[in-house]
Design a protein around this motif. Structure first.
Motif, PDB file in Angstrom:
ATOM      1  N   CYS A  83       0.946  -1.202  -0.043  1.00  0.00           N
ATOM      2  CA  CYS A  83       0.111   0.064   0.018  1.00  0.00           C
ATOM      3  C   CYS A  83       0.847   1.188  -0.002  1.00  0.00           C
ATOM      4  O   CYS A  83       1.627   1.379   0.813  1.00  0.00           O
ATOM      5  CB  CYS A  83      -0.944  -0.084   1.209  1.00  0.00           C
ATOM      6  SG  CYS A  83      -2.084   1.336   1.400  1.00  0.00           S
ATOM      7  N   GLY A  84       0.626   2.070  -0.922  1.00  0.00           N
ATOM      8  CA  GLY A  84       1.208   3.353  -0.942  1.00  0.00           C
ATOM      9  C   GLY A  84       0.644   4.329  -0.149  1.00  0.00           C
ATOM     10  O   GLY A  84       1.295   5.509   0.145  1.00  0.00           O
ATOM     11  N   GLY A  85      -0.527   4.495  -0.133  1.00  0.00           N
ATOM     12  CA  GLY A  85      -1.300   5.555   0.938  1.00  0.00           C
ATOM     13  C   GLY A  85      -1.408   6.827  -0.019  1.00  0.00           C
ATOM     14  O   GLY A  85      -1.444   7.896   0.728  1.00  0.00           O
ATOM     15  N   VAL A  86      -1.428   6.897  -1.176  1.00  0.00           N
ATOM     16  CA  VAL A  86      -1.384   8.099  -1.860  1.00  0.00           C
ATOM     17  C   VAL A  86      -2.494   9.068  -1.823  1.00  0.00           C
ATOM     18  O   VAL A  86      -2.475  10.117  -1.867  1.00  0.00           O
ATOM     19  CB  VAL A  86      -1.254   7.724  -3.556  1.00  0.00           C
ATOM     20  CG1 VAL A  86      -2.433   7.211  -4.026  1.00  0.00           C
ATOM     21  CG2 VAL A  86      -0.939   9.192  -4.055  1.00  0.00           C
ATOM     22  N   GLU A 121      -3.557   2.247  -3.685  1.00  0.00           N
ATOM     23  CA  GLU A 121      -3.433   3.457  -3.454  1.00  0.00           C
ATOM     24  C   GLU A 121      -1.995   4.192  -3.715  1.00  0.00           C
ATOM     25  O   GLU A 121      -1.284   4.633  -2.824  1.00  0.00           O
ATOM     26  CB  GLU A 121      -3.780   3.727  -1.800  1.00  0.00           C
ATOM     27  CG  GLU A 121      -5.248   3.308  -1.416  1.00  0.00           C
ATOM     28  CD  GLU A 121      -5.396   3.506  -0.012  1.00  0.00           C
ATOM     29  OE1 GLU A 121      -4.884   4.300   0.652  1.00  0.00           O
ATOM     30  OE2 GLU A 121      -6.641   3.115   0.386  1.00  0.00           O
ATOM     31  N   ASP A 122      -1.576   4.105  -5.054  1.00  0.00           N
ATOM     32  CA  ASP A 122      -0.682   4.542  -5.558  1.00  0.00           C
ATOM     33  C   ASP A 122      -0.554   5.133  -6.815  1.00  0.00           C
ATOM     34  O   ASP A 122      -1.417   4.750  -7.439  1.00  0.00           O
ATOM     35  CB  ASP A 122       0.589   3.501  -5.150  1.00  0.00           C
ATOM     36  CG  ASP A 122       2.101   4.226  -4.939  1.00  0.00           C
ATOM     37  OD1 ASP A 122       2.119   5.465  -5.052  1.00  0.00           O
ATOM     38  OD2 ASP A 122       2.848   3.486  -4.239  1.00  0.00           O
ATOM     39  N   LEU A 139      -2.203  -9.869 -11.151  1.00  0.00           N
ATOM     40  CA  LEU A 139      -1.788  -8.407 -10.835  1.00  0.00           C
ATOM     41  C   LEU A 139      -3.125  -7.725 -10.498  1.00  0.00           C
ATOM     42  O   LEU A 139      -4.416  -8.001 -11.254  1.00  0.00           O
ATOM     43  CB  LEU A 139      -1.385  -7.648 -12.376  1.00  0.00           C
ATOM     44  CG  LEU A 139       0.185  -8.172 -12.835  1.00  0.00           C
ATOM     45  CD1 LEU A 139       0.191  -7.328 -14.213  1.00  0.00           C
ATOM     46  CD2 LEU A 139       0.976  -7.507 -11.802  1.00  0.00           C
ATOM     47  N   SER A 140      -3.069  -6.945  -9.177  1.00  0.00           N
ATOM     48  CA  SER A 140      -4.194  -6.423  -8.922  1.00  0.00           C
ATOM     49  C   SER A 140      -3.768  -4.903  -8.468  1.00  0.00           C
ATOM     50  O   SER A 140      -2.608  -4.625  -8.111  1.00  0.00           O
ATOM     51  CB  SER A 140      -4.480  -7.086  -7.554  1.00  0.00           C
ATOM     52  OG  SER A 140      -5.518  -6.552  -6.967  1.00  0.00           O
ATOM     53  N   PHE A 141      -4.730  -3.975  -9.057  1.00  0.00           N
ATOM     54  CA  PHE A 141      -4.615  -2.628  -8.782  1.00  0.00           C
ATOM     55  C   PHE A 141      -5.783  -1.925  -8.074  1.00  0.00           C
ATOM     56  O   PHE A 141      -6.760  -2.088  -8.607  1.00  0.00           O
ATOM     57  CB  PHE A 141      -4.230  -1.761  -9.886  1.00  0.00           C
ATOM     58  CG  PHE A 141      -3.253  -2.449 -10.900  1.00  0.00           C
ATOM     59  CD1 PHE A 141      -1.901  -1.901 -10.813  1.00  0.00           C
ATOM     60  CD2 PHE A 141      -3.592  -3.258 -11.699  1.00  0.00           C
ATOM     61  CE1 PHE A 141      -0.973  -2.356 -11.643  1.00  0.00           C
ATOM     62  CE2 PHE A 141      -2.260  -3.836 -12.703  1.00  0.00           C
ATOM     63  CZ  PHE A 141      -1.239  -3.343 -12.461  1.00  0.00           C
ATOM     64  N   THR A 142      -5.581  -1.484  -7.007  1.00  0.00           N
ATOM     65  CA  THR A 142      -6.658  -0.955  -6.154  1.00  0.00           C
ATOM     66  C   THR A 142      -6.346   0.671  -5.931  1.00  0.00           C
ATOM     67  O   THR A 142      -5.384   0.952  -5.276  1.00  0.00           O
ATOM     68  CB  THR A 142      -6.930  -1.538  -4.666  1.00  0.00           C
ATOM     69  OG1 THR A 142      -7.185  -3.199  -5.139  1.00  0.00           O
ATOM     70  CG2 THR A 142      -8.159  -0.972  -3.926  1.00  0.00           C
ATOM     71  N   ASN A 143      -7.289   1.414  -6.226  1.00  0.00           N
ATOM     72  CA  ASN A 143      -7.107   2.989  -6.042  1.00  0.00           C
ATOM     73  C   ASN A 143      -5.976   3.569  -6.468  1.00  0.00           C
ATOM     74  O   ASN A 143      -5.268   4.400  -5.950  1.00  0.00           O
ATOM     75  CB  ASN A 143      -7.523   3.350  -4.575  1.00  0.00           C
ATOM     76  CG  ASN A 143      -8.838   3.290  -3.994  1.00  0.00           C
ATOM     77  OD1 ASN A 143      -9.642   3.298  -4.621  1.00  0.00           O
ATOM     78  ND2 ASN A 143      -8.825   3.440  -2.923  1.00  0.00           N
ATOM     79  N   CYS A 144      -5.500   2.982  -7.868  1.00  0.00           N
ATOM     80  CA  CYS A 144      -4.204   3.445  -8.321  1.00  0.00           C
ATOM     81  C   CYS A 144      -4.424   4.501  -9.536  1.00  0.00           C
ATOM     82  O   CYS A 144      -5.419   4.119 -10.368  1.00  0.00           O
ATOM     83  CB  CYS A 144      -3.463   2.285  -8.805  1.00  0.00           C
ATOM     84  SG  CYS A 144      -2.814   1.284  -7.383  1.00  0.00           S
ATOM     85  N   ARG A 168     -11.421   0.514  -8.539  1.00  0.00           N
ATOM     86  CA  ARG A 168     -11.559   2.031  -8.300  1.00  0.00           C
ATOM     87  C   ARG A 168     -10.360   2.650  -8.965  1.00  0.00           C
ATOM     88  O   ARG A 168      -9.610   3.363  -8.134  1.00  0.00           O
ATOM     89  CB  ARG A 168     -11.736   2.360  -6.893  1.00  0.00           C
ATOM     90  CG  ARG A 168     -13.014   1.923  -6.331  1.00  0.00           C
ATOM     91  CD  ARG A 168     -13.222   2.323  -4.766  1.00  0.00           C
ATOM     92  NE  ARG A 168     -12.151   1.914  -4.074  1.00  0.00           N
ATOM     93  CZ  ARG A 168     -12.257   0.701  -3.362  1.00  0.00           C
ATOM     94  NH1 ARG A 168     -13.120  -0.257  -3.708  1.00  0.00           N
ATOM     95  NH2 ARG A 168     -11.131   0.215  -2.708  1.00  0.00           N
ATOM     96  N   CYS A 169     -10.095   2.467 -10.274  1.00  0.00           N
ATOM     97  CA  CYS A 169      -8.798   2.835 -10.959  1.00  0.00           C
ATOM     98  C   CYS A 169      -9.415   3.931 -11.843  1.00  0.00           C
ATOM     99  O   CYS A 169      -9.989   3.608 -13.197  1.00  0.00           O
ATOM    100  CB  CYS A 169      -8.055   2.031 -11.591  1.00  0.00           C
ATOM    101  SG  CYS A 169      -7.128   0.953 -10.426  1.00  0.00           S
ATOM    102  N   PRO A 170      -9.794   5.077 -11.628  1.00  0.00           N
ATOM    103  CA  PRO A 170     -10.677   6.011 -12.619  1.00  0.00           C
ATOM    104  C   PRO A 170     -10.148   6.378 -13.842  1.00  0.00           C
ATOM    105  O   PRO A 170     -11.022   6.687 -14.576  1.00  0.00           O
ATOM    106  CB  PRO A 170     -10.548   7.373 -11.554  1.00  0.00           C
ATOM    107  CG  PRO A 170      -9.152   7.300 -10.994  1.00  0.00           C
ATOM    108  CD  PRO A 170      -9.169   5.878 -10.448  1.00  0.00           C
ATOM    109  N   ILE A 171      -8.699   6.200 -14.276  1.00  0.00           N
ATOM    110  CA  ILE A 171      -8.500   6.470 -15.662  1.00  0.00           C
ATOM    111  C   ILE A 171      -8.564   5.402 -16.592  1.00  0.00           C
ATOM    112  O   ILE A 171      -7.981   5.339 -17.701  1.00  0.00           O
ATOM    113  CB  ILE A 171      -7.119   7.116 -15.659  1.00  0.00           C
ATOM    114  CG1 ILE A 171      -5.897   6.307 -15.118  1.00  0.00           C
ATOM    115  CG2 ILE A 171      -6.945   8.462 -14.745  1.00  0.00           C
ATOM    116  CD1 ILE A 171      -4.512   7.069 -15.479  1.00  0.00           C
TER     117      ILE A 171
END
Length: 288
Positions: A83-86, A121-122, A139-144, A168-171
């Motif tokens: 988690c990056g916490g961005v 989150e990064d 591969l998994s991306f959350t809030n990135c 939740r990857c908006p782009i």
């Protein structure tokens, strides 16, 4: 039982310590345990506890992650969740927090058999994901934030990839999915809250991921009946479909999926235009 015969936690053998420590929710807890005693430090460093590394939900800086990789990662390490916490620290939105290309290269060197890589989150700006070992299967991306630059060359790097998740990857849109190329082994694709997924993205999925068995498209309002027709025609191996918040879907689209996907065992739909927005479930996950 007399006081002299009472066992304490310190009397447990090391193998029971290992059994207990494996249930800790985060690998950072293993780092904290090492401060208790020299024995706990020795046990908490055991490679068996570092096969699946989970550094969430608390964010970690790339410098700290690099130290953990050097110290604890081995060829037995098969999973990393970091988690990056961005989103919690807005001042870091312009750059990555937990990862760097040096860290990814280090992971590839220390753990060449890594199978799962999950990032939360990064911002992946200036990150080259192709530096990960080619053994990655999930591969998994959350809030990135996922710039397309970070996905260059991934189509050739991960031939064994069988699971791809975006939450939740908006782009995220068709251009991102196209960079993965034709993934013959991809069996599972899940997109949750990625509202830019549209008909163009569906065509990319249909053309490149022909062996999909599980498809979840949740929170993609621009999809509808036409996309159901493409899915039914191009993805005949699907056994599980989850659909939510599609605006233009009707019972015609649902019927198309039912009739043409002969392997379909589980269908879940929750859209305002169908059944007054109530969830419709057919089949069972037990058989999937």
């Amino acid at each position: 039982m007399t006081e002299e015969s009472t066992l304490t936690f310190d009397d447990l053998p090391d193998n029971l310590y290992l059994e207990i420590f494996q249930y800790l929710p985060s690998s950072t807890d293993l780092l904290n345990l090492q401060r208790v005693s020299k024995r706990w430090q020795r046990v908490a460093c055991d490679y068996w506890l570092w096969k699946k590394v989970k550094i969430t939900p608390h964010p970690i800086l790339k410098t700290t992650l690099a130290k953990i990789v050097r110290r604890y990662f081995t060829e037995s390490t098969t999973s990393l969740d970091v988690c990056g916490g961005v989103w919690r620290r807005r001042r870091h939105m312009s750059s990555t927090v937990s990862l760097s290309n040096n860290v990814l290269s280090l992971i590839g060197k220390m753990s060449p058999k890594l199978r799962e890589f999950m990032i939360e989150e990064d911002n992946l700006k200036d990150i080259d994901l192709s530096l990960l070992p080619s053994s990655v299967q999930r591969l998994s991306f959350t809030n990135c934030e996922i710039p397309t630059d970070c996905l260059v060359n991934v189509d050739k790097k991960f031939p064994e990839l069988h699971s791809l998740l975006f939450r939740r990857c908006p782009i995220l849109q068709d251009g991102h999915l196209a960079l993965f190329g034709k993934l013959e082994n991809l069996e599972r694709l899940e997109c949750y809250g990625c509202y830019r997924i549209d008909s163009s993205a569906i065509r990319v999925i249909a053309e490149n991921f022909s062996n999909l068995k599980t498809l979840a498209l949740i929170g993609s309002p621009f999809l509808g009946d036409r996309d159901c027709a493409i899915i039914a025609e191009k993805l005949p191996k699907l056994t599980t479909i989850e659909i939510e918040e599609w605006i233009d879907i009707t019972m015609n689209g649902v019927t198309t999926l039912r009739k043409n996907l002969r392997n379909l065992k589980f269908l879940s739909i929750k859209c305002s235009s169908i059944n007054q927005g109530e969830i419709v479930i057919e089949g069972s996950r037990v058989h999937v």
